[in-house]
Write a protein that holds these residues in place. Sequence first.
Motif, PDB file in Angstrom:
ATOM      1  N   LYS A 283      49.352  59.602  43.059  1.00 11.16           N
ATOM      2  CA  LYS A 283      49.533  59.849  41.711  1.00 11.16           C
ATOM      3  C   LYS A 283      49.081  58.568  40.969  1.00 11.16           C
ATOM      4  O   LYS A 283      49.153  57.466  41.593  1.00 11.16           O
ATOM      5  CB  LYS A 283      50.855  60.312  41.446  1.00 11.16           C
ATOM      6  N   TYR A 284      48.475  58.874  39.721  1.00 14.75           N
ATOM      7  CA  TYR A 284      48.148  57.521  38.991  1.00 14.75           C
ATOM      8  C   TYR A 284      49.525  57.227  38.202  1.00 14.75           C
ATOM      9  O   TYR A 284      50.008  57.598  37.448  1.00 14.75           O
ATOM     10  CB  TYR A 284      47.091  58.088  37.808  1.00 14.75           C
ATOM     11  N   SER A 285      49.866  56.110  38.546  1.00 16.09           N
ATOM     12  CA  SER A 285      51.370  55.511  38.015  1.00 16.09           C
ATOM     13  C   SER A 285      51.472  54.221  37.874  1.00 16.09           C
ATOM     14  O   SER A 285      50.589  53.369  38.329  1.00 16.09           O
ATOM     15  CB  SER A 285      52.419  55.886  38.833  1.00 16.09           C
ATOM     16  N   SER A 286      52.388  53.519  37.037  1.00 16.89           N
ATOM     17  CA  SER A 286      52.622  52.225  36.755  1.00 16.89           C
ATOM     18  C   SER A 286      53.320  51.694  37.919  1.00 16.89           C
ATOM     19  O   SER A 286      53.995  52.388  38.688  1.00 16.89           O
ATOM     20  CB  SER A 286      53.446  52.073  35.454  1.00 16.89           C
ATOM     21  N   GLY A 287      53.555  50.273  38.097  1.00 22.76           N
ATOM     22  CA  GLY A 287      53.961  49.589  39.184  1.00 22.76           C
ATOM     23  C   GLY A 287      53.829  48.046  39.037  1.00 22.76           C
ATOM     24  O   GLY A 287      53.053  47.513  38.553  1.00 22.76           O
ATOM     25  N   ILE A 288      54.560  47.518  40.063  1.00 21.10           N
ATOM     26  CA  ILE A 288      54.509  45.967  40.041  1.00 21.10           C
ATOM     27  C   ILE A 288      53.455  45.664  41.084  1.00 21.10           C
ATOM     28  O   ILE A 288      53.160  46.343  42.079  1.00 21.10           O
ATOM     29  CB  ILE A 288      55.860  45.704  40.829  1.00 21.10           C
ATOM     30  N   ILE A 289      52.882  44.625  40.561  1.00 14.47           N
ATOM     31  CA  ILE A 289      51.543  44.033  41.606  1.00 14.47           C
ATOM     32  C   ILE A 289      52.247  42.810  42.213  1.00 14.47           C
ATOM     33  O   ILE A 289      52.496  41.802  41.569  1.00 14.47           O
ATOM     34  CB  ILE A 289      50.272  43.643  40.682  1.00 14.47           C
ATOM     35  N   PHE A 290      52.279  42.988  43.325  1.00 17.45           N
ATOM     36  CA  PHE A 290      52.893  41.676  44.245  1.00 17.45           C
ATOM     37  C   PHE A 290      52.099  40.593  44.245  1.00 17.45           C
ATOM     38  O   PHE A 290      50.598  40.942  44.729  1.00 17.45           O
ATOM     39  CB  PHE A 290      53.198  42.196  45.536  1.00 17.45           C
ATOM     40  N   TYR A 302      51.115  28.007  45.410  1.00 19.93           N
ATOM     41  CA  TYR A 302      50.890  28.896  44.244  1.00 19.93           C
ATOM     42  C   TYR A 302      51.153  30.176  44.665  1.00 19.93           C
ATOM     43  O   TYR A 302      51.092  30.680  45.684  1.00 19.93           O
ATOM     44  CB  TYR A 302      49.615  28.802  43.647  1.00 19.93           C
ATOM     45  N   LEU A 303      51.559  30.959  43.513  1.00 17.29           N
ATOM     46  CA  LEU A 303      51.703  32.584  43.572  1.00 17.29           C
ATOM     47  C   LEU A 303      50.539  33.034  42.595  1.00 17.29           C
ATOM     48  O   LEU A 303      50.691  32.406  41.296  1.00 17.29           O
ATOM     49  CB  LEU A 303      52.952  32.807  43.271  1.00 17.29           C
ATOM     50  N   SER A 304      49.858  33.761  43.020  1.00 11.57           N
ATOM     51  CA  SER A 304      48.764  34.308  41.873  1.00 11.57           C
ATOM     52  C   SER A 304      48.543  35.755  41.995  1.00 11.57           C
ATOM     53  O   SER A 304      48.721  36.366  43.045  1.00 11.57           O
ATOM     54  CB  SER A 304      47.417  33.582  42.449  1.00 11.57           C
ATOM     55  N   ASN A 305      48.047  36.370  41.091  1.00 12.99           N
ATOM     56  CA  ASN A 305      47.508  37.589  40.669  1.00 12.99           C
ATOM     57  C   ASN A 305      48.837  38.546  41.046  1.00 12.99           C
ATOM     58  O   ASN A 305      48.881  39.568  41.576  1.00 12.99           O
ATOM     59  CB  ASN A 305      46.554  38.095  41.823  1.00 12.99           C
ATOM     60  N   GLY A 306      49.802  38.169  40.391  1.00 14.06           N
ATOM     61  CA  GLY A 306      51.179  39.096  40.491  1.00 14.06           C
ATOM     62  C   GLY A 306      51.418  39.346  38.998  1.00 14.06           C
ATOM     63  O   GLY A 306      51.264  38.793  38.208  1.00 14.06           O
ATOM     64  N   GLY A 307      51.954  40.684  39.059  1.00  8.28           N
ATOM     65  CA  GLY A 307      52.257  40.959  37.688  1.00  8.28           C
ATOM     66  C   GLY A 307      52.668  42.629  37.531  1.00  8.28           C
ATOM     67  O   GLY A 307      53.376  43.075  38.444  1.00  8.28           O
ATOM     68  N   TYR A 308      52.244  43.267  36.394  1.00 10.36           N
ATOM     69  CA  TYR A 308      52.509  44.421  36.530  1.00 10.36           C
ATOM     70  C   TYR A 308      51.373  45.459  36.054  1.00 10.36           C
ATOM     71  O   TYR A 308      50.663  44.894  34.963  1.00 10.36           O
ATOM     72  CB  TYR A 308      53.758  44.523  35.432  1.00 10.36           C
TER      73      TYR A 308
END
Length: 952
Positions: A283-290, A302-308
Amino acid sequence: MARSHIYIGLSVIACALSAVAASRPQRADASLPVPPTVAMPGSPTIPDSDAIADILNTPVPDSTLAVPLLQRTLISDVDSDSLAAAVMPAGIDTPARSLIRREKVDLDNVVKFSAKDSMIMEGRNTAYMYGDAKLDYGDMKLEAEKVSMNMANSNVYAVGLPDSTGELIGTPVFTDKSGEYESETMSYNFKSQRGFITNVVTEQGEGYLTGGRTKKMENGEYFLQNGRYSTCNDHDHPHFYFQLTKAKVKPKSNIVTGPAYMVLAGLPLPLAVPFGYFPFSEKYSSGIIFPTFGDDYNRGFYLSNGGYYFAINDNIDLALTGEIYTKGSWGLTAQSSYVKRYKYNGSFNISYLTTIYGEKGNPDYSKQTNFQVLWNHSQDSKANPNMSLSASVNFTSSGYSRNDLNSYYSPSFTENTKSSTVNMTYRFPNSKWSLSTTANIAQRTSDSTLTVSFPNLTASMSQIYPFKRKRAVGKERWYEKIKLSYSGQFQNSLTAKQDVFFQKSLVKDWRNGARHSVPISATFSVFKYLNLTPSLQINDRMYTNKVRRQWDPNASAEVCDTTYGFYNVWDFQGSLSLDTKIYGFFQPMKFLGDKVKMIRHVLTPTISFSGNPDFGSPFFGYYGKYHYMNSQGEMVERQYSMFPNAVFGVPGTGRSGSVSLSLANNLEMKVKSDADSTGEKKISLIENFTVSQSYNFAADSMNWSNINTSLMLRLVKNFNLNLNATWDVYTYQLSPTGTPVRVNVPRWKVGKGLGRLSSTGTSFSYTFNNNTFKRGKDKDKNKDKNRRRRGSDDDDFDDDYDEEGDNFAGNNDRRRGSDDDSVDMGADGYMDWSVPWNLTFNYSVNYGYGTFNKKKMEYDGRITQNLSFSGNIQPTKNWNFGFSASYNFDTHKLAYMNCNISRDLHCFTMTASFVPVGPYKSYNFHISVKSSMLSDLKYDKRSSYSNGITWY
C-alpha cells in the motif's frame, strides 16, 4: 355436557396419533446396527457420538442412501421435524412431511482432490494420494508428492518423497490468500484453519522466510521458531541471513522477531539485536525513513538520508530528510514527485547544506552554507493544446558540489556551467498569435558568476499573407505573394558575482529593453528556373537609459552622464536575392567497373544585393562624438555609442550597399547494392560544402568581407562531421602605438594568397562497442548474446558456479530461484566467449588567432582542444569496470579521472570508486545488501579529497 365434549376430543386425538404411528416406514436393512441412545428426561432418545462413529465405519449396501450426520448442529439449521422431535414429550409422534433428512456437513466448501500416480481409499473418510497430488478447498490449494486426508477430523498431511537418486521431490506447496508457502512437511485442518509446517519457504516483501517450525493460525498469522530471514533466493545455502529465535509473521504486512543474529556465509557474526521489525506493504502510505550511517575524513561520523515520507495523496508525495555530522555539519533536503494523469508531471529537490571544517578558534576553521534547487516539470500535450509549461531548473551555489558527498563520483562534479530554464507559452485559439514568458539562469561555478534573465516576454505572429484574396478567382496576383511576420521581445538581465548579486540596483545595474522585428518578403519565379526574393527587415529597440560622454580637460578623463527615460533605436535593411539549382551527372566509364551507376552534383548559386543607410550619423542620434588630446599632443575624435549596455545592441555604423555570392554544393553517388530491395542505394560523398563572400560598394575601405566556408560530411551511419571556417582577406600593420591593426590592403595584392585561415572548429563524439567492427548477421547475433547475458533483470545474476573460482555463489538447490544459466555455444562446440565493452570519445578542436608575430606581421595560430572519454567493460557476468576522464592539452595531463569497479555478489553488491589524479584525489569503497529494506546492512570506507592522499 361440556365434560362429554372434552372426552370426545381426547378420543379423536388419540385415534389420530395411533394412526400416524402405525404408518411410519421401517429400515430398509435390518442388519444395520442400531446405535444406542442417550435418554434425557422429557425428551426422545438421541444417538451419542460413539454410536455415530460406528455407523460411519460400517459398510453401507449400494441400495442404501448414506446421509452424513452432524457432530454439532445449529438450531437454525435443524428442520421442523427434528425440532418437533426434540421438544415433544416422549411417546407422542408427529406426522412426517418428508422421508429424507437434510442436514449440512461441517465444511463450508467442496473438497476437490486428485493425483497422477494412484489414490487409496480407506473407508469413507480416509484417502492417500501419490504423485503430484492436488487438493483444493475454497481459497486454499495444496500440492505435494504425497497427501493423506482424513475427513472424519478434517486433517490433511502432505510430504515430499525421495526419487531414484535420493533427492526429495514434490515438497508441499501451500497457497492461500496470504501467499505461497513451500515446506518439507505440512499438516492442516480444514475446520480450524490451523496448520503446522516444518522448514517453510515463503517470500515476504523483498526477502524470504525459511526454515524452522511454523504454526499457522486461523487469522492467517504465522508463529515461527528457529527460522531465517534473508533477501538471498538461494534458500538452502543463503549467503547471509538473520537467524530468528522466534518470530510472528503477518503476511503482506510485517515480521516481528525476538532475539536475532546475523550469519554470513555460514559463519555466525557477533551482530545481534534483541528484537527485529521488518515492515513490508504493497500500500501507498507514509512512514519513517531510516537513516544511513558512515564516516567522513573531515566531518566525522554521520547519519544521512533519514527523515519522514509523506504520502499526501495519489498525485503528490513529499520526503523530508536530513544529515548530521559529529563535527557540526548538517543538512536538510525536501524531495517531491507529482503527477496528474493526462495533465502534467514533475519533481523537485531542495537541499540546504552547512559545512564546518576544523575546530572553532583554529586558523583552519571554516563554515560554508550552500544550497541546491532542482525542478523538472513537463506538461502533457493533451492537457491543453493552447498553453504549455515546462521547467528544467538546476541551480546550485558555487560550493555545493564540492561539499556534497554524493557529488564526488558523479558527472556533475566536473560541470563548470549550469543552466536553468522555465518557459510558459500560450497560443491564442484560431489566431496566428502566441505569447511566451521565460526565465533563464546561467551559472559559472569556476568564478561564481550568475547571469539571470527574468522576466523575458515574447509575442509573435506567424507568417501571414495580408493581401491574399479570401476567394481567389483566376491566377495568383503578384502582391498576393507578399508575406510578413512579427516578433516582439522584452528582456531583463543581470550578470554579477553570486555574493553581491542581491546588492545590485534594479534600475542602474539591470539591463533591460524591448525589441520589435517585422520581416517582409515575397518570392517570384523568373524565367522559369530562377527564384527572385525581395525582402525588407524592420527592427525597433526600446531602452530606458542613455549615456552621454564628454572629455574633461582639467581631469584628463572621460565623464559619463546617464539619463533615464524612454528611447527608441530603430533600423532597417533591404535585400534582393536570386537563386537557382544546377544539376550535373557523371557516369564512370565501363572499364572502371559497373559498381558505381551514377554520380550527381547539385550546385546552388545565390546572389543577393542588400543595403542600409549609415545609422551612425547624427540624424539618428545613436552615436555621439567628442574630441580629446592624446599623449602626443594631437587632437583626436572619438565616436561612442549612447547605449553601451543595450540588451539588443545598436545598429552598426557606416553605409552598406553590398553584393553577396554564395555557392552550395552537394555530391552523391548511386551504387549497386544487394542488401537493398531496389538493388541500389545512395551514398553521400559531400553532404554540403558552401562558400560565401560579399563586397560592400558603399564602404570607403575594407570593401571585401571575410570568406566563410562550411563543410558537412556523412562519414558513417549516424555520424556527421561539421566544419566551419573563416578566411581573412586583409593584411595587418602596426599602429604608432605598436598595436596591430587591419589595413585596407588585400592579401592577394601583396602575394599572400586569397585568404588566411582565421578561425575554424568542430566537435564530435563517437561510441565504439562490440558491434562497431561487425556487420550484418554477426552484429545482430552479438546483440542477442549480450541481451541474454545481461538478462532481463540485473539482480538475476545467479550461476551454479562462480566465474572467479572463489565459490562465493555456492551450490544451487531445488528451491533456488530459476535463473538463466544458458551458455552460448559456437559452431566448434566450445563456449562462445564474448566481453561486452564500450568506449566513448568527445572531442572538440578550435583554431583562432593567438599572439601577433611582428616579424611576419601576422597573427600566430592558436589551437584549443578538449578531449573527454569514458568506457565500460564487463569481463565476466558479475564484474564491471568503468571510467571517465578529461585531458588538458595545455598542461598535457589528465584534468580529471573517475574510475568505478563493481562486483555483483548475488544478493550483495560491491563498488569501489576512486579519483586517482587531480586536486580531488579520493576513494570510496561500498558493499551492501541489494535490498532497499536492508540498505543499512553495509560497509563504507571513504576518504576526502582534502586529506592529502598520495597515490604515486
